[in-house]
Write a protein that holds these residues in place. Sequence first.
Motif, PDB file in Angstrom:
ATOM      1  N   SER A  80       4.963   8.299   6.085  1.00 56.99           N
ATOM      2  CA  SER A  80       3.574   7.888   5.898  1.00 56.99           C
ATOM      3  C   SER A  80       3.284   6.679   6.774  1.00 56.99           C
ATOM      4  CB  SER A  80       3.293   7.555   4.427  1.00 56.99           C
ATOM      5  OG  SER A  80       4.089   6.458   4.004  1.00 56.99           O
ATOM      6  N   ALA A  81       2.013   6.451   7.029  1.00 57.01           N
ATOM      7  CA  ALA A  81       1.608   5.314   7.857  1.00 57.01           C
ATOM      8  C   ALA A  81       0.215   4.869   7.450  1.00 57.01           C
ATOM      9  CB  ALA A  81       1.621   5.695   9.340  1.00 57.01           C
ATOM     10  N   PRO A  82      -0.071   3.571   7.516  1.00 54.48           N
ATOM     11  CA  PRO A  82      -1.432   3.095   7.242  1.00 54.48           C
ATOM     12  C   PRO A  82      -2.398   3.651   8.274  1.00 54.48           C
ATOM     13  CG  PRO A  82      -0.111   1.349   8.222  1.00 54.48           C
ATOM     14  CD  PRO A  82       0.829   2.481   7.941  1.00 54.48           C
ATOM     15  N   TRP A  83      -3.654   3.779   7.861  1.00 52.45           N
ATOM     16  CA  TRP A  83      -4.659   4.338   8.779  1.00 52.45           C
ATOM     17  C   TRP A  83      -5.909   3.463   8.795  1.00 52.45           C
ATOM     18  CZ3 TRP A  83      -8.532   8.699   7.665  1.00 52.45           C
ATOM     19  CH2 TRP A  83      -9.136   9.136   8.860  1.00 52.45           C
ATOM     20  N   VAL A  84      -6.777   3.595   7.816  1.00 46.29           N
ATOM     21  CA  VAL A  84      -8.025   2.831   7.777  1.00 46.29           C
ATOM     22  C   VAL A  84      -8.213   2.257   6.381  1.00 46.29           C
ATOM     23  CG1 VAL A  84     -10.536   2.904   8.021  1.00 46.29           C
ATOM     24  CG2 VAL A  84      -9.110   4.329   9.498  1.00 46.29           C
ATOM     25  N   SER A  85      -8.613   0.989   6.306  1.00 42.50           N
ATOM     26  CA  SER A  85      -9.020   0.388   5.034  1.00 42.50           C
ATOM     27  C   SER A  85     -10.547   0.323   5.002  1.00 42.50           C
ATOM     28  CB  SER A  85      -8.434  -1.017   4.874  1.00 42.50           C
ATOM     29  OG  SER A  85      -7.034  -0.948   4.721  1.00 42.50           O
ATOM     30  N   TYR A  86     -11.118   0.756   3.909  1.00 41.33           N
ATOM     31  CA  TYR A  86     -12.569   0.950   3.838  1.00 41.33           C
ATOM     32  C   TYR A  86     -13.059   0.578   2.448  1.00 41.33           C
ATOM     33  CZ  TYR A  86     -16.961   3.663   3.639  1.00 41.33           C
ATOM     34  OH  TYR A  86     -18.252   4.063   3.481  1.00 41.33           O
ATOM     35  N   THR A  87     -14.136  -0.171   2.370  1.00 37.59           N
ATOM     36  CA  THR A  87     -14.680  -0.594   1.079  1.00 37.59           C
ATOM     37  C   THR A  87     -15.945   0.184   0.762  1.00 37.59           C
ATOM     38  OG1 THR A  87     -13.780  -2.818   1.405  1.00 37.59           O
ATOM     39  CG2 THR A  87     -15.484  -2.550  -0.275  1.00 37.59           C
ATOM     40  N   HIS A  88     -15.983   0.737  -0.438  1.00 38.60           N
ATOM     41  CA  HIS A  88     -17.118   1.566  -0.859  1.00 38.60           C
ATOM     42  C   HIS A  88     -17.662   1.053  -2.190  1.00 38.60           C
ATOM     43  CE1 HIS A  88     -19.433   5.386  -0.918  1.00 38.60           C
ATOM     44  NE2 HIS A  88     -19.428   5.154  -2.220  1.00 38.60           N
ATOM     45  N   GLU A  89     -18.974   0.907  -2.261  1.00 38.36           N
ATOM     46  CA  GLU A  89     -19.597   0.432  -3.492  1.00 38.36           C
ATOM     47  C   GLU A  89     -20.180   1.604  -4.272  1.00 38.36           C
ATOM     48  OE1 GLU A  89     -22.943  -2.780  -5.084  1.00 38.36           O
ATOM     49  OE2 GLU A  89     -22.247  -2.831  -2.999  1.00 38.36           O
ATOM     50  N   TYR A  90     -19.628   1.831  -5.456  1.00 39.16           N
ATOM     51  CA  TYR A  90     -20.159   2.827  -6.378  1.00 39.16           C
ATOM     52  C   TYR A  90     -21.155   2.146  -7.318  1.00 39.16           C
ATOM     53  CZ  TYR A  90     -16.721   6.374  -5.018  1.00 39.16           C
ATOM     54  OH  TYR A  90     -15.994   7.304  -4.323  1.00 39.16           O
ATOM     55  N   PRO A  91     -21.888   2.925  -8.125  1.00 43.65           N
ATOM     56  CA  PRO A  91     -22.848   2.304  -9.044  1.00 43.65           C
ATOM     57  C   PRO A  91     -22.224   1.284  -9.987  1.00 43.65           C
ATOM     58  CG  PRO A  91     -23.306   4.644  -8.855  1.00 43.65           C
ATOM     59  CD  PRO A  91     -22.024   4.397  -8.106  1.00 43.65           C
ATOM     60  N   LYS A  92     -20.970   1.490 -10.403  1.00 40.37           N
ATOM     61  CA  LYS A  92     -20.364   0.602 -11.396  1.00 40.37           C
ATOM     62  C   LYS A  92     -19.160  -0.179 -10.884  1.00 40.37           C
ATOM     63  CE  LYS A  92     -21.860   3.373 -15.376  1.00 40.37           C
ATOM     64  NZ  LYS A  92     -21.417   4.102 -16.600  1.00 40.37           N
ATOM     65  N   THR A  93     -18.619   0.187  -9.745  1.00 42.90           N
ATOM     66  CA  THR A  93     -17.423  -0.487  -9.229  1.00 42.90           C
ATOM     67  C   THR A  93     -17.500  -0.628  -7.712  1.00 42.90           C
ATOM     68  OG1 THR A  93     -16.238   1.615  -8.995  1.00 42.90           O
ATOM     69  CG2 THR A  93     -15.914   0.393 -11.064  1.00 42.90           C
ATOM     70  N   VAL A 144       0.829  -1.209   0.000  1.00 44.39           N
ATOM     71  CA  VAL A 144       0.000   0.000   0.000  1.00 44.39           C
ATOM     72  C   VAL A 144       0.861   1.256   0.000  1.00 44.39           C
ATOM     73  CG1 VAL A 144      -1.611   1.356   1.390  1.00 44.39           C
ATOM     74  CG2 VAL A 144      -2.010  -1.086   1.069  1.00 44.39           C
ATOM     75  N   LEU A 145       1.867   1.300   0.876  1.00 42.67           N
ATOM     76  CA  LEU A 145       2.688   2.500   0.978  1.00 42.67           C
ATOM     77  C   LEU A 145       3.543   2.707  -0.271  1.00 42.67           C
ATOM     78  CD1 LEU A 145       3.765   2.466   4.740  1.00 42.67           C
ATOM     79  CD2 LEU A 145       1.883   3.712   3.655  1.00 42.67           C
ATOM     80  N   LEU A 153       2.279   7.034  21.249  1.00 40.28           N
ATOM     81  CA  LEU A 153       1.359   7.462  20.202  1.00 40.28           C
ATOM     82  C   LEU A 153       1.949   7.244  18.809  1.00 40.28           C
ATOM     83  CD1 LEU A 153      -1.225   8.789  19.193  1.00 40.28           C
ATOM     84  CD2 LEU A 153      -0.175  11.025  19.626  1.00 40.28           C
ATOM     85  N   ALA A 154       3.189   7.667  18.600  1.00 40.17           N
ATOM     86  CA  ALA A 154       3.798   7.520  17.276  1.00 40.17           C
ATOM     87  C   ALA A 154       3.938   6.051  16.892  1.00 40.17           C
ATOM     88  CB  ALA A 154       5.155   8.212  17.247  1.00 40.17           C
ATOM     89  N   GLU A 155       4.323   5.202  17.847  1.00 43.55           N
ATOM     90  CA  GLU A 155       4.456   3.773  17.578  1.00 43.55           C
ATOM     91  C   GLU A 155       3.098   3.173  17.202  1.00 43.55           C
ATOM     92  OE1 GLU A 155       6.602  -0.008  17.537  1.00 43.55           O
ATOM     93  OE2 GLU A 155       7.173   2.099  17.370  1.00 43.55           O
ATOM     94  N   ALA A 156       2.062   3.567  17.917  1.00 43.95           N
ATOM     95  CA  ALA A 156       0.727   3.063  17.613  1.00 43.95           C
ATOM     96  C   ALA A 156       0.315   3.454  16.203  1.00 43.95           C
ATOM     97  CB  ALA A 156      -0.277   3.602  18.633  1.00 43.95           C
ATOM     98  N   GLN A 157       0.575   4.684  15.831  1.00 44.98           N
ATOM     99  CA  GLN A 157       0.171   5.138  14.496  1.00 44.98           C
ATOM    100  C   GLN A 157       0.984   4.479  13.397  1.00 44.98           C
ATOM    101  OE1 GLN A 157       0.376   9.407  15.225  1.00 44.98           O
ATOM    102  NE2 GLN A 157      -1.839   9.501  15.529  1.00 44.98           N
ATOM    103  N   ARG A 158       2.208   4.123  13.677  1.00 41.98           N
ATOM    104  CA  ARG A 158       2.993   3.387  12.679  1.00 41.98           C
ATOM    105  C   ARG A 158       2.377   2.020  12.402  1.00 41.98           C
ATOM    106  NH1 ARG A 158       7.539   5.919  15.091  1.00 41.98           N
ATOM    107  NH2 ARG A 158       7.827   4.226  16.593  1.00 41.98           N
TER     108      ARG A 158
END
Length: 349
Positions: A67-80, A48-49, A328-333
């Motif tokens: 940079s650091a990962p945060w949230v993975s989220y799935t979204h359904e659009y009309p065509k994809t 991802v990074l 905090l920084a370690e958690a966000q990494r």
Amino acid sequence: MSKPFIDVAAGMILQPDGKLLLGERPGDKPWPGWWELPGGKIEPGETVLQALARELKEELGIEVTQSAPWVSYTHEYPKTIVRLAFCKVTGWRGTPQGLEGQRLAWVDPLAPITIGPLLPATQPPLRWLILPERYLITNIGSAVALPAYLERLDATLRAHRCLVQFREPAWQASAPEAEVLDGLHRVLALCRQHGAQCLVNSVHPQGWAEEADGTHWRAADAVRQAAALAASDEHRAGVPATATESHAEAPAADAHLQPRRLVGVSAHSADDLLAARRLNADFAVLGHVLDTPSHPGVPGMGWPRFAELAAQGGMPVYAIGGQSAGSLAEAQRHGAHGIAGIRGLLGPQ
């Protein structure tokens, strides 16, 4: 006919003052004129990074340095169907430029956003970004201890943006309900003085949460509540982790700022996180991560397991267990939105 499934890396490019970069989709792409977070498709073999760094260099001409990962989220659009790996980008070399002809704008996530319209999948991360990085859980214990606790809480809220959870099972078990409720009212008054939101743990009467800013469900309570909702005709079968907004249903540009009651969920496993998604929770608290006095003799799950589970959350996840300002920084990494705790977050630090 099944819809194409696309994996995308999206960058929350954040300046030190909290401003966020958005880009307008150019006329030769789908949804032209709509605004979104910069990023693009993840190619085979890329992390991802790595994909995010490549896309931001191609799209904006910047070289990502932090940079650091945060949230993975799935979204359904009309065509994809798009699975978005949102990442926080806090360091880069160069000045962002619209190399594909797109307009760019720095916006304040804590204020109404005047540009738009925003792509539907851009709405959730803007709402989540408003959540503070610190989630303070009370442990007052008695009316005698309340004045001293409020002094420390006041100092904490003066020093940091915090979300607060009123959680007092021992006090509730040993004192009249009216005494504990008065404690809640005094905590609420202090939180409102500082503009902080306060949730009430589900160990307390549900009516108390109605006086506050939302409910924090214990893991077992969340699992039961999610099962009841799934079995009810009032709940859409299997509340999806994906959104289904259409082009015409896209919310207003500042919908993420509309007043809303928060829902938090404690989680210790993938099943608990699934319950949180079924409850449409705003965030989860996952742990315990490190060894902590509140779980003597029970080792923490560790950062690798935390990161693995947090990536499945589909929402912001706070790390709990052995946390303090220094972690905090370690958690966000490792993909955390922030940290939650009782002792380690109380005080100006």
